[in-house]
Design an enzyme around this catalytic site. Structure first.
Site, PDB file in Angstrom:
ATOM      1  N   ASP A 219      10.388   2.796  -5.704  1.00 29.42           N
ATOM      2  CA  ASP A 219      10.347   2.857  -4.230  1.00 29.42           C
ATOM      3  C   ASP A 219      10.362   1.782  -3.152  1.00 29.42           C
ATOM      4  O   ASP A 219      10.452   1.724  -2.069  1.00 29.42           O
ATOM      5  CB  ASP A 219       9.349   3.819  -3.693  1.00 29.42           C
ATOM      6  CG  ASP A 219       9.176   5.179  -4.288  1.00 29.42           C
ATOM      7  OD1 ASP A 219      10.392   5.675  -4.924  1.00 29.42           O
ATOM      8  OD2 ASP A 219       8.172   6.152  -3.963  1.00 29.42           O
TER       9      ASP A 219
ATOM     10  N   ASP B 241       1.261  14.221  -8.359  1.00 27.82           N
ATOM     11  CA  ASP B 241       1.830  13.326  -7.236  1.00 27.82           C
ATOM     12  C   ASP B 241       0.858  12.898  -6.193  1.00 27.82           C
ATOM     13  O   ASP B 241       1.103  11.689  -5.668  1.00 27.82           O
ATOM     14  CB  ASP B 241       3.076  14.005  -6.634  1.00 27.82           C
ATOM     15  CG  ASP B 241       4.276  14.391  -7.743  1.00 27.82           C
ATOM     16  OD1 ASP B 241       4.502  13.659  -8.598  1.00 27.82           O
ATOM     17  OD2 ASP B 241       4.422  15.407  -7.500  1.00 27.82           O
TER      18      ASP B 241
END
Length: 450
Positions: free
Chosen positions: A142, A350
């Protein structure tokens, strides 16, 4: 491929309380190789298989030594566009000891900590095992995608964060390629639902080129890391402009298997309706812009179900997800995709719900983890633990909904699947399907309960 016994123990605990299909599929999932995230400095050295050193030592004792996949993930001001995975290294800290993403600067102290406390010790361990164990490293999920598309976000656009990501990744790649050259590197490239708009992909390529990274020494890119985008079927390569594949755009070929679009992306002129289509455009761009011979690893750990979210922007513990194709080098297009691999182990959360399972308030709560699609938001669903921690309720759902076999729908042989008249494929052409061998190179079952 190396299977971490630490992960197997987590599965054992869930198997002990599972029944029926969930139990049968969990027993299969327990044997699937997955990556291990080295997301803190404390996970570098040590004798347990919860550390890089312990994992490589254990893998080196196998005959033959087994390939290890690890995630390099600890940039200063990490995870600038979310909260669930904020890291331990900061450019500056606020009064509560957390990263102050908004404070400008050159991140000098944070980068010093990253280089001397994380990168250098990590590479030191790799040097010890480089010739004993085959090693793959996925670099900083990311990070650079956030720089390419989220510069307007105050936390991602600050001078400190921008400097931290660019200097940190540059340092990591240059040291890795020069000091442990046999280690295969894949730089994170987000996923099609994020990066497959032409302008986003161009920005991403532009940042990589501007940073003067040693990309010709990098094996390629990792996509869909810790995400849920479908694997799908690869379309013929018919770019209509730049590196945008126009095969499914403007409502063309909507009855073709490769144009299935659960996230409704092609209507927005995004060619990455699935990860194989995204990979083809990504590789074409990288080979042209960066002079690479790029290949891709796709995370298939949790993308077995395509239609389970009200919006594909909801990434946190989505309800109804299923495990995907087990880790293997037997891919639909081996000239493009090196492997499908479980880069995030199914069962690892997550992000946390607002209240943790122990009843305390979660310090890294992200609003996306309270979306309508997120587990823990309906009655009867238990609270979600912090990112990376084992979520028993989720892994059982992933097992029940598992789809271990890839979509084998025909792609190039179907009538009407050729490029429209007058639209000539541009070089480089990543669409070169091969006939996979009958065996699964990982030795993992190709199917489970579904």
């Amino acid at each position: 491929f190396y299977v971490n016994p630490a992960n197997a123990k987590e599965y054992d605990a869930s198997i002990a309380t599972a029944e029926g299909l969930a139990r049968r599929n969990l027993q299969l999932m327990r044997k699937v190789p997955s990556a291990y995230w080295i997301d803190t400095k404390a996970k570098i050295r040590g004798s347990s298989t919860g550390t890089l050193e312990g994992i490589l030592q254990d893998a080196s004792t196998k005959s033959p030594a087994e390939l290890v996949v690890c995630i390099w993930y600890n940039l200063p001001n990490r995870d600038c566009d979310a909260l669930a995975s904020n890291g331990e290294i900061c450019c500056a800290k606020d009064m509560h000891g957390k990263c102050d993403y908004l404070q400008p600067g050159d991140c000098e102290e944070g980068l010093k900590d990253y280089k001397t406390g994380y990168a250098d010790p990590f590479i030191s361990v790799l040097k010890e095992y480089e010739k004993k164990v085959p090693i793959v490293i996925i670099v900083e999920p990311d990070s650079l995608p956030n720089l390419a598309t989220n510069a307007a976000h105050p936390k991602c656009g600050s001078t400190a964060t921008q400097t931290a990501y660019k200097v940190g990744v540059q340092y990591a790649l240059k040291k890795l390629t020069s000091e442990v050259p046999s280690v295969a590197l894949y730089l994170d490239a987000a996923h099609g639902g994020w990066m497959a708009w032409e302008n986003n992909l161009e920005k991403f390529m532009g940042i990589l080129k501007q940073m003067d990274l040693p990309m010709r020494k990098v094996r390629g890119f990792a996509t869909n890391v810790a995400n849920y985008q479908p694997l799908g079927v690869q379309c013929p390569w018919c770019p209509d402009q730049g590196f945008r594949n126009g095969f499914c755009l403007n409502n063309k070929h909507q009855d073709h298997a490769c144009c299935k679009d659960p996230c409704k992306l092609s209507g927005q002129y995004n060619f990455g309706n699935n990860e194989l289509n995204y990979a083809s455009g990504l590789v074409a761009a990288a080979n042209s812009v960066l002079d690479m011979d790029a290949h891709v690893v796709i995370d298939t750990g949790r993308n077995g179900v395509a239609h389970m979210r009200s919006t594909c922007a909801n990434w946190c513990n989505p309800r109804g997800a299923g495990a995907g194709v087990p880790s293997s080098t037997e891919t639909a297009n081996q000239t493009l995709v090196d492997a499908y691999f479980w880069l995030k182990t199914p069962g690892e959360s997550d992000g946390c719900s607002q209240t943790l399972p122990n009843g305390k308030k979660c310090p890294r709560f992200d609003a996306k983890c309270s979306s309508v699609d997120s587990l823990s938001t309906k009655d009867g669903e238990p609270a979600a633990p912090e990112a990376g921690m084992w979520y028993d309720y989720q892994v059982k759902q992933l097992a029940i909904n598992a789809r271990f076999k890839p979509d084998n729908s025909p792609s190039s042989k179907k009538k009407g699947s050729e490029c429209p008249a007058g639209l000539v494929p541009q070089a480089p052409n990543p669409w070169v399907p091969v006939t996979p061998s009958p065996s699964n190179s990982s030795g993992i079952p190709s199917q489970g309960g579904h």
